[in-house]
Motif scaffolding. Structure first.
Motif: not given
Lengths: 431, 431
Positions: A236, A239-240, A243, A247, A349, A352, A360-365, A367-368
């Motif tokens: 993960k 990939r994250i 990206d 990207n 947590e 976050l 503040v993100y957990w396990n994602c790019s 870029r969102f």
């Protein structure tokens, strides 16, 4: 001149704020139709800007951003206006209602901010986005485009001004200022302009912030970080991070700093992520504890950890704990968007809650971080401010609120604290 | 020195923002107990300030504001801290929740602004109010009091600092700066200080606004207007206007301008209101069309209609329509609080929607513009800003929001618009 423009915008805003959602949305529908009808003229003007850009040897990426004719950009610009007109009305929402006493009722309602001054560079479709967001949210707007898109801008301005003549929206609610007027003078009109929204380079934003007393909404830097925890799923993480870096490296939501938990460095598993980055063409600026003489690796400077590369470069260092990651990010990031990669919920947590950024993100790019991706239809920009609107700013970020108090002759002197004996009821009403 | 103070406040704020409501509220309870236990010491320090104020021949009204010993002021100050601790937690409220895609969830939560710099004059009980509001809302605060209340301020600061030692709230979350440090230097710490709240004279507020890049929350002028419509109940108009002018003429919510519909002037019924004002000791500054040579009447200057008298004076003129009243107020008022007196609902609604101020009232006194009267417990001030917080500012005005995005390895490149084919679901979740 600038004063007259700002004053006219203010007067228009006091009419625009009283229009119904139907009236505002109908005007947007008519603008969409007007733009579609004038497609040939606008694209012809756009070609003129493109030719000039080529003559002036502007960068390929800038020329690409100027071009309205490719990939259905013109049509999606028109559709975008309609999308905004179909969004829920952001105005006159009651967000608080309290009966202060019998027959004395307080309500808090959303309302427009007033007059927006929007300054942007190159991308001409921004004119349509911002016109739509401004009218839908009941704000008058003064739009100032960059000189690279002058002809496109003028062609679109002509259409919008003409269309507004036949709508309930006052014509001065949207004023499109060509490059000859001075931005500097507009930035002094703090009596009439309520908010400045700059969209463009860091230099543009910083320059505007230095030169106005009007609140500025937006961001200069986008220094986003990703922390890879010891409990991360490394697939993960790869990939994250790839990206987030590759990207769209010029985007403000691209990652600029990667922090690894030192345990990953000790067992060498961070190399998997670095390898993935190198394969994607990224140069890693490694702090001394990570540095090995490898291709696409350079020794990081201290300043690299406060730097927005906007290119296929990333600064990398190790930290001993999630707390150290949080401290590093709160000190170095630009409070835009930061992410943790971990499978451990408790650590996630902590991150976050502890990070002081708009996203503040957990396990994602990272870029969102974008108004369209958040479901706002479109955005006027991304704010790293700590007050008012943060993150991607859509309609809700363009409204404020005011209080209505409806009585029947009540005076303060009758109440305790102001000389009288009556006590407030402060009864919460259902909204 | 100022940089160190601001940096310490920032670090404390990143801890404070992660504390539970129980931890923050318990600290307030302990502060209340600490202040009560130190009542004698604090009142002794307060007597020293009062003596100095008398020696320095400060005005009677200022000396009255300094005095903590009279009318149960000390006890209600302590009770106020408890009231704030019992309010609903303003933090971590989810205000938006959207499933962007399967397993990719966006939430928007309220969070503290960060670090507040609060600068106030004389009234020493403000320290307790503001400490309570700051801690409850999770904000670190740097408090800077006026030199008139220096001894009281120091005595209270000693108690608060001591109490915080034994709480979860970091000691640096509340820093009380005595007059020797320079405000000017603190106003430059825009990397660490997020919001400045000045409470005091127009000069203080204006001076601060001129000298900082940090957002300032508050108001310089309070120019409130009351429009008496042709359909007004004149008995209500008299009561409301006399209260709004005389209940506390130095208050920012006192009325400074009265507008009469010209029909009331033609039939002479406005004289009833003017007579009531004169009987209450008010001097009316009448525009030329209303001016008659009467006691307590002077011919108004044009500037009187943009003036905060802060005294038993009021500017009065006539307007031909409610629209003219709205135009006059939107141009001349300070966007604080304005009122219409009328029995005609349609006219009232037009006024309520058309006025561009933080408070718009129908048939009640402008003096209700106050955090306690609105049911906020207490307030840090009244804001005439057009973004973020408007009107009386309690806990809700001291919070902003941030976005959390929780995923499972999602990357932007998989989605439409960033190179991929997946389409966002944007499903609204129940909050």
């Amino acid at each position: 001149m600038s004063k007259a423009i700002a004053q006219q915008a203010h007067l228009a805003s006091t009419v625009l704020k009283t229009l119904s959602d139907e009236q505002r949305s109908l005007a947007l529908y008519q603008i969409k139709q007007g733009l579609e009808a004038a497609k040939e003229d606008i694209l012809a003007a756009n070609r003129k800007d493109m030719e000039l850009a080529e003559t002036n040897k502007l960068s390929a990426s800038l020329i690409k951003r100027l071009d309205l004719s490719k990939n259905g950009k013109f049509d999606s610009m028109c559709d975008g206006v309609l999308d905004v007109s179909n969004l829920e009305d952001p105005l006159n929402r009651v967000t608080l209602a309290t009966e202060l006493d019998d027959g004395l009722t307080l309500t808090r309602l959303t309302c427009p901010v007033g007059v927006l001054l929007i300054i942007f560079e190159s991308r001409p479709e921004v004119i349509a986005n911002i016109t739509a967001l401004a009218i839908k949210s009941g704000n008058a707007a003064i739009l100032k485009g960059g000189k690279e898109s002058l002809h496109t801008f003028q062609a679109m301005a002509k259409v919008i001004n003409k269309v507004l003549e036949d709508t309930a929206v006052p014509q001065n609610a949207i004023q499109l200022i060509s490059t000859r007027e001075e931005v500097g003078d507009l930035l002094k009109q703090d009596k009439y302009i309520d908010l400045v929204i700059p969209r463009g380079s860091n230099e543009l934003v910083r320059n505007i912030k230095e030169n106005t007393k009007i609140p500025v909404l937006g961001h200069a830097d986008g220094i986003c970080s990703i922390y890879v925890d010891k409990a991360a799923d490394l697939a993960k993480a790869c990939r994250i991070i790839v990206d987030a870096k590759t990207n769209y490296p010029a985007g403000c939501n691209a990652v600029e700093t990667v922090l690894f938990h030192s345990q990953l460095v000790q067992d060498g598993s961070h190399e998997k992520v670095l390898q993935a980055l190198r394969e994607a063409g990224v140069t890693c600026h490694l702090s001394s504890e990570l540095f090995k003489d490898q291709p696409q690796s350079v020794l990081a400077q201290e300043s690299d950890f406060s730097r927005e590369f906007l290119s296929l470069d990333v600064a990398v260092k190790s930290v001993a704990t999630v707390e150290e990651a949080i401290l590093h990010i709160n000190e170095h990031s630009s409070k835009h968007t930061d992410c943790i990669v971990t499978e451990d919920k408790a650590t996630a947590e902590k991150f976050l809650a502890g990070i002081d950024s708009a996203g503040v993100y957990w396990n994602c790019s990272t870029r969102f971080a974008d108004g369209f991706r958040y479901g706002f239809g479109t955005e006027v920009g991304i704010s790293t401010n700590k007050i008012h609107a943060r993150g991607p700013v859509g309609l809700e970020g363009l409204v404020c609120y005011y209080y209505q108090l409806r009585g029947n002759g009540q005076v303060a002197g009758d109440y305790k604290g102001a000389g009288g004996t009556r006590v407030f009821k402060h009864k919460k009403l259902n909204i």
